[in-house]
Design a protein around this motif. Sequence first.
Motif, PDB file in Angstrom:
ATOM      1  N   ILE A  25       0.854  -1.188   0.000  1.00  0.00           N
ATOM      2  CA  ILE A  25       0.000   0.000   0.000  1.00  0.00           C
ATOM      3  C   ILE A  25       0.889   1.237   0.000  1.00  0.00           C
ATOM      4  O   ILE A  25       1.681   1.436   0.930  1.00  0.00           O
ATOM      5  CB  ILE A  25      -0.917   0.024   1.243  1.00  0.00           C
ATOM      6  N   VAL A  26       0.801   2.030  -1.040  1.00  0.00           N
ATOM      7  CA  VAL A  26       1.483   3.332  -1.040  1.00  0.00           C
ATOM      8  C   VAL A  26       0.518   4.308  -0.394  1.00  0.00           C
ATOM      9  O   VAL A  26      -0.467   4.735  -1.004  1.00  0.00           O
ATOM     10  CB  VAL A  26       1.873   3.766  -2.466  1.00  0.00           C
TER      11      VAL A  26
ATOM     12  N   ASP B 143       6.173   1.805 -10.025  1.00  0.00           N
ATOM     13  CA  ASP B 143       7.540   1.310  -9.790  1.00  0.00           C
ATOM     14  C   ASP B 143       7.520  -0.002  -9.013  1.00  0.00           C
ATOM     15  O   ASP B 143       8.260  -0.938  -9.337  1.00  0.00           O
ATOM     16  CB  ASP B 143       8.352   2.355  -9.021  1.00  0.00           C
ATOM     17  N   TYR B 144       6.679  -0.066  -7.986  1.00  0.00           N
ATOM     18  CA  TYR B 144       6.593  -1.295  -7.183  1.00  0.00           C
ATOM     19  C   TYR B 144       6.034  -2.462  -7.999  1.00  0.00           C
ATOM     20  O   TYR B 144       6.465  -3.609  -7.843  1.00  0.00           O
ATOM     21  CB  TYR B 144       5.719  -1.061  -5.946  1.00  0.00           C
ATOM     22  N   ARG B 145       5.075  -2.177  -8.857  1.00  0.00           N
ATOM     23  CA  ARG B 145       4.499  -3.239  -9.694  1.00  0.00           C
ATOM     24  C   ARG B 145       5.545  -3.819 -10.636  1.00  0.00           C
ATOM     25  O   ARG B 145       5.589  -5.027 -10.869  1.00  0.00           O
ATOM     26  CB  ARG B 145       3.307  -2.683 -10.484  1.00  0.00           C
ATOM     27  N   GLN B 146       6.400  -2.956 -11.182  1.00  0.00           N
ATOM     28  CA  GLN B 146       7.468  -3.432 -12.051  1.00  0.00           C
ATOM     29  C   GLN B 146       8.487  -4.245 -11.267  1.00  0.00           C
ATOM     30  O   GLN B 146       8.950  -5.298 -11.722  1.00  0.00           O
ATOM     31  CB  GLN B 146       8.147  -2.248 -12.737  1.00  0.00           C
TER      32      GLN B 146
ATOM     33  N   PHE C 115      10.341  -8.983 -10.596  1.00  0.00           N
ATOM     34  CA  PHE C 115      11.731  -9.441 -10.511  1.00  0.00           C
ATOM     35  C   PHE C 115      12.042 -10.107  -9.166  1.00  0.00           C
ATOM     36  O   PHE C 115      13.160 -10.566  -8.959  1.00  0.00           O
ATOM     37  CB  PHE C 115      12.690  -8.259 -10.722  1.00  0.00           C
ATOM     38  N   LEU C 116      11.062 -10.140  -8.275  1.00  0.00           N
ATOM     39  CA  LEU C 116      11.270 -10.721  -6.956  1.00  0.00           C
ATOM     40  C   LEU C 116      10.578 -12.073  -6.859  1.00  0.00           C
ATOM     41  O   LEU C 116       9.568 -12.321  -7.521  1.00  0.00           O
ATOM     42  CB  LEU C 116      10.719  -9.794  -5.866  1.00  0.00           C
TER      43      LEU C 116
ATOM     44  N   THR D  80       2.867 -10.103  -6.081  1.00  0.00           N
ATOM     45  CA  THR D  80       2.633  -9.015  -5.134  1.00  0.00           C
ATOM     46  C   THR D  80       1.985  -7.822  -5.833  1.00  0.00           C
ATOM     47  O   THR D  80       2.472  -7.350  -6.867  1.00  0.00           O
ATOM     48  CB  THR D  80       3.958  -8.572  -4.483  1.00  0.00           C
ATOM     49  N   ARG D  81       0.872  -7.349  -5.277  1.00  0.00           N
ATOM     50  CA  ARG D  81       0.144  -6.207  -5.845  1.00  0.00           C
ATOM     51  C   ARG D  81       0.536  -4.918  -5.113  1.00  0.00           C
ATOM     52  O   ARG D  81       0.917  -4.949  -3.949  1.00  0.00           O
ATOM     53  CB  ARG D  81      -1.370  -6.418  -5.703  1.00  0.00           C
ATOM     54  N   ALA D  82       0.382  -3.789  -5.799  1.00  0.00           N
ATOM     55  CA  ALA D  82       0.630  -2.474  -5.202  1.00  0.00           C
ATOM     56  C   ALA D  82      -0.550  -1.566  -5.505  1.00  0.00           C
ATOM     57  O   ALA D  82      -1.064  -1.560  -6.633  1.00  0.00           O
ATOM     58  CB  ALA D  82       1.924  -1.865  -5.740  1.00  0.00           C
ATOM     59  N   LEU D  83      -0.987  -0.819  -4.490  1.00  0.00           N
ATOM     60  CA  LEU D  83      -2.150   0.061  -4.637  1.00  0.00           C
ATOM     61  C   LEU D  83      -1.889   1.404  -3.957  1.00  0.00           C
ATOM     62  O   LEU D  83      -1.277   1.450  -2.885  1.00  0.00           O
ATOM     63  CB  LEU D  83      -3.384  -0.567  -3.985  1.00  0.00           C
TER      64      LEU D  83
END
Length: 348
Positions: free
Chosen positions: A219-220, A237-240, A244-245, A254-257
Amino acid sequence: MEGLHSSHDGMKPVQRRKFIRNKAPIDIDELERGITEGSRLSLAKGITLLESVAIHDKPPGQELLRRVLSKTGNSIRIGITGVPGAGKSTFIEAFGLMLTKAGHKVAVLAVDPSSSITGGSILGDKTRMELLARDPQAFIRPSPTAGTLGGVHRKTRETMLLCEAAGYDVILIETVGVGQSETAVREMTDFFLLLALTGAGDELQGMKKGIMELADGIIVHKADGENERLAKKTVRDYRQLAHFLQPASPGWTTRALPVSSIKGTGLSEAWEMIQEFKTVMKQSDYWTERRQSQTRSWFYSMINDHLVDSFYGEPGRKQQVAELEAKLLSDQITVAGAVKQLFDEQYQ
């Protein structure tokens, strides 16, 4: 003139008697009934009993846990961590209020760091979550770390089970913050949520790779006002980076919102993400595997705790440790030699 010799009210001073309150015996039947009926007071008393370090409180505490064990396991356990200032308490309050309005019962286990000097904790989470604390469908329990690593209290697992027995179907565990030992939280939760911020330097470089690999969702936070545009960029940036992780959970990326707790945006999307995660994990049977892993981790953690308690609980052990410490400080013995002496005498 010499004056008069008397007390201020003419009464002779008497020896004050100290008032000692006799501790009432613990009624396990009543506690069990209250917890299973959803009484927040009974739940608080049960947690206090489990967290007690008094020797005489351990047997009734474990008996209470044994009785309610069959009524546990029906919740989703969510670990929430993040850098200091990320707004964990603000997010939990807004997220919890949204869930209670939707008909869920939410328990928040907030862990505050204990001072390494005094041993005390502020335990101010209830005041920071004022609206959620007044919600009858929510229960907030702050606890100190009490020297336990991993951002959680040593009794957090048992506390979580009592909350489940009381009918809470969403358990939120707020840790003390990002550290190198967050695996303790990962090992006791189903979904691990990381709160991140923008504007704190190079976000991707500043956040440790290890904690990123533990997170199922990112969560940003504080994505509002002038920060909204930058927050959306950070999410991209986190989604990209997530590609790679190594995934924290098999079959899940892993999702980012972006989320704003003040505006209430992104909260429903965060819950949908958690629900989707639960569905995917149950379809692959990894949900059951993770629950078994949590129990296994709890088992080994209890073994370590018992070994430490039994070691220091032996008669004369603390005095022996103090004597060896004095020899260490006066350079009469090495650290390895002192430890060897402790255990050689134990197993002779």
